[in-house]
Write a protein that holds these residues in place. Structure first.
Motif, PDB file in Angstrom:
ATOM      1  N   ARG A 121       7.220   6.317  -4.442  1.00 43.78           N
ATOM      2  CA  ARG A 121       6.237   5.298  -3.840  1.00 43.78           C
ATOM      3  C   ARG A 121       5.241   4.865  -5.001  1.00 43.78           C
ATOM      4  O   ARG A 121       5.075   3.530  -5.065  1.00 43.78           O
ATOM      5  N   VAL A 154       3.650  -8.954  -1.447  1.00 42.15           N
ATOM      6  CA  VAL A 154       4.337  -7.442  -1.080  1.00 42.15           C
ATOM      7  C   VAL A 154       3.429  -6.415  -1.928  1.00 42.15           C
ATOM      8  O   VAL A 154       3.414  -5.406  -1.346  1.00 42.15           O
ATOM      9  N   PHE A 155       2.996  -6.696  -2.934  1.00 41.60           N
ATOM     10  CA  PHE A 155       2.424  -5.722  -3.990  1.00 41.60           C
ATOM     11  C   PHE A 155       0.877  -5.802  -3.550  1.00 41.60           C
ATOM     12  O   PHE A 155       0.275  -5.281  -4.383  1.00 41.60           O
ATOM     13  N   THR A 174      14.133   3.413 -12.013  1.00 40.67           N
ATOM     14  CA  THR A 174      13.301   2.331 -10.887  1.00 40.67           C
ATOM     15  C   THR A 174      13.668   2.872  -9.437  1.00 40.67           C
ATOM     16  O   THR A 174      13.280   2.215  -8.296  1.00 40.67           O
ATOM     17  N   THR A 175      14.010   4.280  -9.313  1.00 41.68           N
ATOM     18  CA  THR A 175      14.222   5.119  -7.941  1.00 41.68           C
ATOM     19  C   THR A 175      15.124   4.442  -7.171  1.00 41.68           C
ATOM     20  O   THR A 175      15.280   4.765  -5.763  1.00 41.68           O
ATOM     21  N   VAL A 176      15.954   3.415  -7.480  1.00 41.61           N
ATOM     22  CA  VAL A 176      16.967   2.953  -6.400  1.00 41.61           C
ATOM     23  C   VAL A 176      18.229   3.613  -6.373  1.00 41.61           C
ATOM     24  O   VAL A 176      19.018   3.567  -5.586  1.00 41.61           O
ATOM     25  N   ARG A 235       7.131   2.832  -7.703  1.00 42.73           N
ATOM     26  CA  ARG A 235       7.197   1.363  -7.205  1.00 42.73           C
ATOM     27  C   ARG A 235       6.089   0.500  -7.245  1.00 42.73           C
ATOM     28  O   ARG A 235       6.315  -0.778  -7.644  1.00 42.73           O
ATOM     29  N   ASN A 236       4.876   1.145  -7.325  1.00 41.60           N
ATOM     30  CA  ASN A 236       3.528   0.291  -7.468  1.00 41.60           C
ATOM     31  C   ASN A 236       3.350  -0.031  -9.047  1.00 41.60           C
ATOM     32  O   ASN A 236       2.680  -0.781  -9.471  1.00 41.60           O
TER      33      ASN A 236
END
Lengths: 374, 342
Positions: B75, B106-107, B53-55, B78-79
């Motif tokens: 980025r 937010v999305f 999840t890229t965190v 995340r979408n």
């Protein structure tokens, strides 16, 4: 930019939902400003005095009456011996002992001089030194008005020429009232609490609850998240500041001599600096307890070193340097300048520059240390 | 079909390299697949999820989701990813409605636009939409979290232990929901410490100590179990377990619910004498190729050790049996590596 709007909306929703925080935001300025300036009074009054009069003459009676009527002293005992009087100091009921020797009047009249013993309980340093000084000035005043001294007056040739009389006037605070000095400081205290604690705790809470995890996987950008946290507390800070100004006007009748917009510009800049501090704390801490402790540690130092309670000028050199490195001290200085002196923009430029530097450095550090991806 | 999620040689350590959380993990997940990461707590499942999840940044190795690299194109990812962390991490002081709206906006979307995707789940929590998330029951929280993870029509759904701490009925419902989502073409990766849930996945990866032991369909993993497996029970089950364990012909035996699962060393060509510590057994010619022989043999061990109420039967191995087998091998290789390193 659009995201920022949603973040702000969410943030305000949460703040307004938390009734405790909301009540504190309103109650904090009112209660602090109502109570603190009265309680925090550095004008020393009610100094407890024990007197040992070994002379029992009319001069000694005159001196004692004069001291009693000065308004600063409460004569709590007349003791027969110094030893007896010392017991009052030992059990804390007395702050000062004045001992008049036997032959006090006789020596004064015959020899024109006499020694008086003053013993001071120096546990409370400021009370002791100020009390001692007060007593000394009362005695010297008594001395100047003694009949024996005045007898010499008609003889112009022998008049003591070195007699200087001092008159003075208090500028910016004519009655030298401590509350005028203190009230602008309390306003600073308020902004410091809100800026320093609330942001730090708020961001750390997102970490602690885990919501930051969910935010991190959304397209919300780093700066949007940070601004979304800082802006609400900046606004709250300004509201509290306004409430504070209204309270001091209503309760103490103090209004700012200087321009109000300038006051807001400074307060706004200061809030940015403190929000940066809160943000910085939050980037280091994982739990609210940690954040609370770290923020409290720094803010306590900030406030005690800031010159809110004591004059910065009377600190030792190294402490003055530390004081210069706290944003609080500069803000307090400006607040007093604007509110009490009516200083203008050009007068506060240097101090404002310091605050601006704090704002930039603290925020830059915070953003640098806040990493979205660990 | 192309792989939607591809993980290659992922390594992640914590505490400056002292703790190895993810050890050279590689696997592929096909588009539209329901993929399970099965392993005990601390096996490294959450670390893998957080990297995907890229965190979290991996120390080395690559991972791509829907063709995007987790580091370079974070980025984009995340979408495209819906993530439901193991810990409930929505705003507890916002209501169901407010949480959903917030994450939708937010999305850059709305709840209505994605209604067909979340309708089944949303309808269940809708009656409580004005209740704060913190006041919801565990099952409700989980449904809300799933809704929030789905709100932007993700291509890949990552669910980190979604059924931990949820009651049996809700767990069953939850897997039904996942099946429906899969039918809509969403690739789902789900982690769970519960072996019984493994069978609900199309393919599973068994993880132990940050290492993947096996990636296959649950059926194949069970079929790969090498020996016959027996379940035994007696009145004194703990002593029975000890007796089996001390017996040299026993390959593995471990407590499994009210039964003991045992498998025997499979060596039909050699006839052996079977000495035991406390009693002299008569010599048996063991031919373990036949199940009956083995059952008889096990019964005899139990009887010779004076057990009462003996029940022994042949059983089908489950995922958990396979997991324990693989785990013991994994430990053995780890130990071997450690000794060679020394």
């Amino acid at each position: 930019m659009r995201n920022l709007g949603f973040l702000l909306q969410k943030e305000f929703r949460q703040i307004f939902r938390d009734k405790t925080i909301l009540a504190m935001i309103l109650a904090l300025p009112i209660i602090q400003l109502m109570i603190l300036p009265w309680a925090m009074n550095l004008n020393i009054k009610n100094i407890n005095l024990s007197i040992v009069d070994n002379d029992h003459s009319s001069y000694s009676q005159q001196l004692i009456t004069k001291i009693g009527s000065s308004g600063y002293f409460r004569i709590i005992s007349a003791d027969r011996s110094y030893k007896e009087a010392l017991e009052h100091i030992e059990n804390g009921s007395s702050d000062l002992i004045m001992e008049l020797p036997s032959g006090f009047e006789r020596n004064l009249v015959r020899e024109g001089k006499q020694t008086i013993g003053i013993s001071v309980d120096a546990i409370n340093g400021s009370k002791a030194s100020i009390g001692g000084a007060y007593l000394a000035s009362v005695i010297s005043d008594f001395n100047a008005n003694l009949a024996i001294n005045e007898i010499k007056v008609p003889d112009y040739n022998t008049k003591p020429t070195g007699f200087m009389e001092i008159t003075f006037s208090n500028w910016y605070n004519p009655l030298a009232e401590y509350k005028y000095f203190f009230v602008p400081g309390v306003l600073v205290l308020l902004l410091t609490m809100i800026g320093g604690f609330m942001t730090a705790l708020n961001i750390v809470r997102e970490k602690e609850v885990g919501t930051i995890e969910q935010i991190n996987v959304t397209p919300i950008k780093k700066w949007e998240f940070i601004l979304g946290k800082l802006i609400p507390f900046w606004i709250i800070g300004m509201i509290v500041f306004t409430i504070g100004l209204l309270v001091i006007w209503a309760v103490y009748g103090i209004t700012s001599l200087g321009s109000l917009p300038l006051l807001y510009v400074v307060a706004g800049t200061y809030m940015i600096a403190l929000l940066g501090f809160g943000l910085l704390v939050s980037t280091f801490c994982e739990s609210q307890v940690q954040a609370m402790f770290v923020a409290f540690f720094f803010i306590l130092i900030f406030i005690l070193m800031s010159g809110l309670f004591t004059a910065v000028q009377s600190m030792p050199a190294w402490a003055r340097i530390i004081s210069g490195f706290t944003p609080v001290s500069h803000f307090i200085k400006i607040m007093r300048m604007i509110m009490l002196k009516g200083s203008g923009f050009s007068d506060i430029l240097t101090e404002l520059g310091y605050i601006l530097t704090f704002a930039l450095v603290l925020n830059a550090l915070a953003i640098w240390n806040y990493r979205k991806t660990s | 079909m192309p792989a939607t999620v591809s993980v290659q040689n992922l390594i992640k350590t914590y505490d400056k390299g002292k703790v190895l959380a993810v050890d050279k993990v590689s696997f592929d997940v096909k588009a539209g697949e329901l993929f399970g990461l099965i392993g005990a707590d601390g096996a490294g499942k959450s670390s893998i999820f957080r990297i995907l999840t890229t965190v979290l940044l991996a120390d080395s190795g690559t991972a791509t989701l829907a063709g995007y690299d987790v580091v370079k194109d974070y980025r984009e990812i995340r979408n495209r990813v819906g993530y439901m962390p193991g810990k409930f991490s929505l705003y507890q002081d916002l209501t169901i409605q407010e949480n959903l709206e917030f994450f939708a906006t937010v999305f850059g979307t709305t709840i209505e636009a994605n209604m067909d995707l979340i309708r089944d789940i949303y309808d269940q929590i809708k009656p409580f939409s004005n209740r704060r998330a913190g006041k919801l029951s565990g099952g409700m929280k989980q449904k809300l979290a799933l809704c929030c993870a789905l709100i932007h029509k993700p291509e890949v759904l990552l669910l980190d232990e979604p059924t931990t701490g949820v009651d049996v009925v809700s767990r069953k419902e939850f897997w039904e929901m996942l099946k429906k989502l899969k039918a809509q073409g969403i690739t789902i990766i789900v982690s769970t410490p519960y072996m019984d849930e493994a069978k609900r996945c199309e393919r599973i990866a068994l993880i132990q100590n940050g290492r993947i032991m096996s990636v296959d369909t649950p059926g194949n993993i069970i079929r790969a179990y090498p020996e016959k497996l027996y379940a035994a029970k007696s009145d004194n089950i703990y002593r029975l377990l000890k007796d089996f364990r001390s017996h040299p012909e026993t390959d593995r035996s471990f407590a499994f619910g009210e039964y003991i699962h045992i498998s025997l060393k499979n060596d039909p060509t050699v006839n052996r004498q079977l000495p035991t510590a406390n009693c002299q057994l008569p010599t048996v010619n063991l031919q373990p190729s036949t199940v009956n022989r083995q059952l008889e043999f096990l019964n005899r061990i139990a009887a010779e050790n004076n057990h009462t109420g003996i029940q022994i039967k042949e059983i089908e191995p489950g995922i958990e049996d396979s997991f324990i087998l693989l785990m013991s091998r994994n430990d053995a290789t780890t130990n071997l590596q450690k000794t060679t390193e020394k």
